[in-house]
Design a protein around this motif. Structure first.
Motif, PDB file in Angstrom:
ATOM      1  N   ARG A  20       0.276   8.219   3.294  1.00 41.50           N
ATOM      2  CA  ARG A  20       1.544   8.669   2.698  1.00 41.50           C
ATOM      3  C   ARG A  20       1.525  10.585   3.090  1.00 41.50           C
ATOM      4  O   ARG A  20       2.144  10.996   3.101  1.00 41.50           O
ATOM      5  CB  ARG A  20       2.431   8.720   1.603  1.00 41.50           C
ATOM      6  CG  ARG A  20       2.707   6.782   1.293  1.00 41.50           C
ATOM      7  CD  ARG A  20       3.700   6.476   0.207  1.00 41.50           C
ATOM      8  NE  ARG A  20       4.681   8.256  -0.194  1.00 41.50           N
ATOM      9  CZ  ARG A  20       5.477   8.331   0.486  1.00 41.50           C
ATOM     10  NH1 ARG A  20       6.546   6.947   1.753  1.00 41.50           N
ATOM     11  NH2 ARG A  20       6.587   9.223   0.461  1.00 41.50           N
ATOM     12  N   SER A  21       0.564  10.975   3.265  1.00 39.72           N
ATOM     13  CA  SER A  21       0.588  12.228   3.422  1.00 39.72           C
ATOM     14  C   SER A  21       0.118  12.467   4.803  1.00 39.72           C
ATOM     15  O   SER A  21      -0.065  13.712   5.160  1.00 39.72           O
ATOM     16  CB  SER A  21      -0.916  12.873   2.805  1.00 39.72           C
ATOM     17  OG  SER A  21      -2.112  11.761   3.584  1.00 39.72           O
ATOM     18  N   PHE A  55       8.051   3.093   7.680  1.00 38.98           N
ATOM     19  CA  PHE A  55       8.687   5.229   8.507  1.00 38.98           C
ATOM     20  C   PHE A  55       9.811   5.247   7.899  1.00 38.98           C
ATOM     21  O   PHE A  55      10.362   4.744   8.178  1.00 38.98           O
ATOM     22  CB  PHE A  55       7.762   4.640   9.388  1.00 38.98           C
ATOM     23  CG  PHE A  55       6.198   5.781   9.812  1.00 38.98           C
ATOM     24  CD1 PHE A  55       5.667   6.540   9.234  1.00 38.98           C
ATOM     25  CD2 PHE A  55       5.647   4.520  11.358  1.00 38.98           C
ATOM     26  CE1 PHE A  55       4.206   5.863   9.774  1.00 38.98           C
ATOM     27  CE2 PHE A  55       4.663   4.420  11.231  1.00 38.98           C
ATOM     28  CZ  PHE A  55       3.848   5.602  10.742  1.00 38.98           C
ATOM     29  N   SER A  56      10.057   6.320   6.336  1.00 42.78           N
ATOM     30  CA  SER A  56      10.881   6.801   6.475  1.00 42.78           C
ATOM     31  C   SER A  56      11.323   7.641   7.602  1.00 42.78           C
ATOM     32  O   SER A  56      10.554   8.396   9.156  1.00 42.78           O
ATOM     33  CB  SER A  56      10.886   7.525   5.168  1.00 42.78           C
ATOM     34  OG  SER A  56      10.217   7.570   4.672  1.00 42.78           O
ATOM     35  N   VAL A 114       2.606  -0.547  -2.601  1.00 43.22           N
ATOM     36  CA  VAL A 114       2.755   0.773  -2.263  1.00 43.22           C
ATOM     37  C   VAL A 114       1.114   1.356  -2.373  1.00 43.22           C
ATOM     38  O   VAL A 114       1.131   2.611  -1.975  1.00 43.22           O
ATOM     39  CB  VAL A 114       3.939   1.516  -3.239  1.00 43.22           C
ATOM     40  CG1 VAL A 114       4.018   2.793  -3.843  1.00 43.22           C
ATOM     41  CG2 VAL A 114       5.000   0.938  -3.208  1.00 43.22           C
ATOM     42  N   GLY A 123       8.408   9.483   9.300  1.00 45.32           N
ATOM     43  CA  GLY A 123       7.783   9.597   8.637  1.00 45.32           C
ATOM     44  C   GLY A 123       7.881  10.169   7.289  1.00 45.32           C
ATOM     45  O   GLY A 123       9.380  10.815   7.049  1.00 45.32           O
ATOM     46  N   PRO A 124       6.919   9.771   6.311  1.00 48.71           N
ATOM     47  CA  PRO A 124       5.836   9.184   5.999  1.00 48.71           C
ATOM     48  C   PRO A 124       6.193   7.931   5.483  1.00 48.71           C
ATOM     49  O   PRO A 124       6.916   7.256   5.233  1.00 48.71           O
ATOM     50  CB  PRO A 124       5.176   9.740   4.997  1.00 48.71           C
ATOM     51  CG  PRO A 124       6.759   9.977   3.810  1.00 48.71           C
ATOM     52  CD  PRO A 124       7.294  10.845   5.180  1.00 48.71           C
ATOM     53  N   LEU A 125       4.799   6.927   5.590  1.00 46.15           N
ATOM     54  CA  LEU A 125       4.626   5.839   5.553  1.00 46.15           C
ATOM     55  C   LEU A 125       5.896   5.235   4.186  1.00 46.15           C
ATOM     56  O   LEU A 125       5.420   6.476   2.807  1.00 46.15           O
ATOM     57  CB  LEU A 125       3.114   5.435   5.952  1.00 46.15           C
ATOM     58  CG  LEU A 125       3.163   3.505   5.996  1.00 46.15           C
ATOM     59  CD1 LEU A 125       3.849   3.263   6.965  1.00 46.15           C
ATOM     60  CD2 LEU A 125       1.992   3.710   5.903  1.00 46.15           C
ATOM     61  N   ALA A 126       5.847   4.167   4.127  1.00 46.87           N
ATOM     62  CA  ALA A 126       6.888   4.003   2.720  1.00 46.87           C
ATOM     63  C   ALA A 126       6.605   2.300   2.658  1.00 46.87           C
ATOM     64  O   ALA A 126       6.733   1.402   4.094  1.00 46.87           O
ATOM     65  CB  ALA A 126       8.668   4.102   2.615  1.00 46.87           C
ATOM     66  N   HIS A 139      14.933   3.588   8.998  1.00 50.05           N
ATOM     67  CA  HIS A 139      14.026   3.960   8.977  1.00 50.05           C
ATOM     68  C   HIS A 139      13.532   2.990  10.514  1.00 50.05           C
ATOM     69  O   HIS A 139      14.266   3.180  11.518  1.00 50.05           O
ATOM     70  CB  HIS A 139      13.597   2.558   7.858  1.00 50.05           C
ATOM     71  CG  HIS A 139      13.927   1.293   8.176  1.00 50.05           C
ATOM     72  ND1 HIS A 139      15.335   0.618   7.224  1.00 50.05           N
ATOM     73  CD2 HIS A 139      12.984   0.274   8.367  1.00 50.05           C
ATOM     74  CE1 HIS A 139      15.466  -0.187   7.943  1.00 50.05           C
ATOM     75  NE2 HIS A 139      14.376  -1.162   8.641  1.00 50.05           N
ATOM     76  N   SER A 147      -0.681   4.523   0.247  1.00 50.63           N
ATOM     77  CA  SER A 147      -1.013   5.570  -0.704  1.00 50.63           C
ATOM     78  C   SER A 147      -1.465   7.031   0.384  1.00 50.63           C
ATOM     79  O   SER A 147      -0.922   7.445   0.532  1.00 50.63           O
ATOM     80  CB  SER A 147      -0.626   5.359  -1.887  1.00 50.63           C
ATOM     81  OG  SER A 147      -2.313   5.546  -2.320  1.00 50.63           O
TER      82      SER A 147
END
Length: 133
Positions: free
Chosen positions: A98-99, A38-39, A91, A27-30, A75, A95
């Motif tokens: 991403r949190s 997911f990163s 993106v 994580g986070p999602l990208a 990833h 968004s």
């Protein structure tokens, strides 16, 4: 399992006997123009593992490591696009996600797969699962 798969599996298992399990964060999602993923961090243990796997004589002889390790971006793939498109809408769409807090994950094994592209998608067969130390 083919004779070549057996050689790859036994050689890889022998080398991985000396590699310790390790923790990563997912994580986070990208998003990008071609994928939602997911990163994964940190990259160091994954790069070390990839370097070990790519250095196996049978892999080098077969030319399976066609791109340099510097092009490898660890990833967890969620979805891939098979058409050209702008990255901005993807993106923007993800968004809000991403949190989300990254999740710790223990890497305890390596799954060897035979991967190929079929039409507009990837397909694979599992060849072996090898435990790390």
């Amino acid at each position: 399992m083919t004779p070549q798969s057996s050689v790859i599996t036994s050689g890889t298992a022998e080398v991985l006997e000396r590699v310790d399990s390790f923790e990563i964060e997912v994580g986070p999602l990208a998003g990008s123009s071609g994928a939602v993923r997911f990163s994964v961090t940190p990259w160091s243990s994954i790069w070390q593992l990839a370097t070990i796997l790519r250095s196996q004589p049978v892999n080098v002889a077969a030319g399976t490591a066609s791109k340099p390790i510097s092009h490898f971006r660890p990833h967890v793939g969620i979805g891939y696009s098979n058409r050209r498109q702008e990255a901005a809408p993807i993106v923007e769409r993800i968004s809000q996600l991403r949190s989300m807090v990254p999740v710790p994950v223990m890497v305890k094994q390596v799954k060897l797969v035979r991967l190929w592209r079929s039409r507009d998608s990837y397909e694979w067969d599992d060849a072996a699962t090898i435990a790390l130390r």
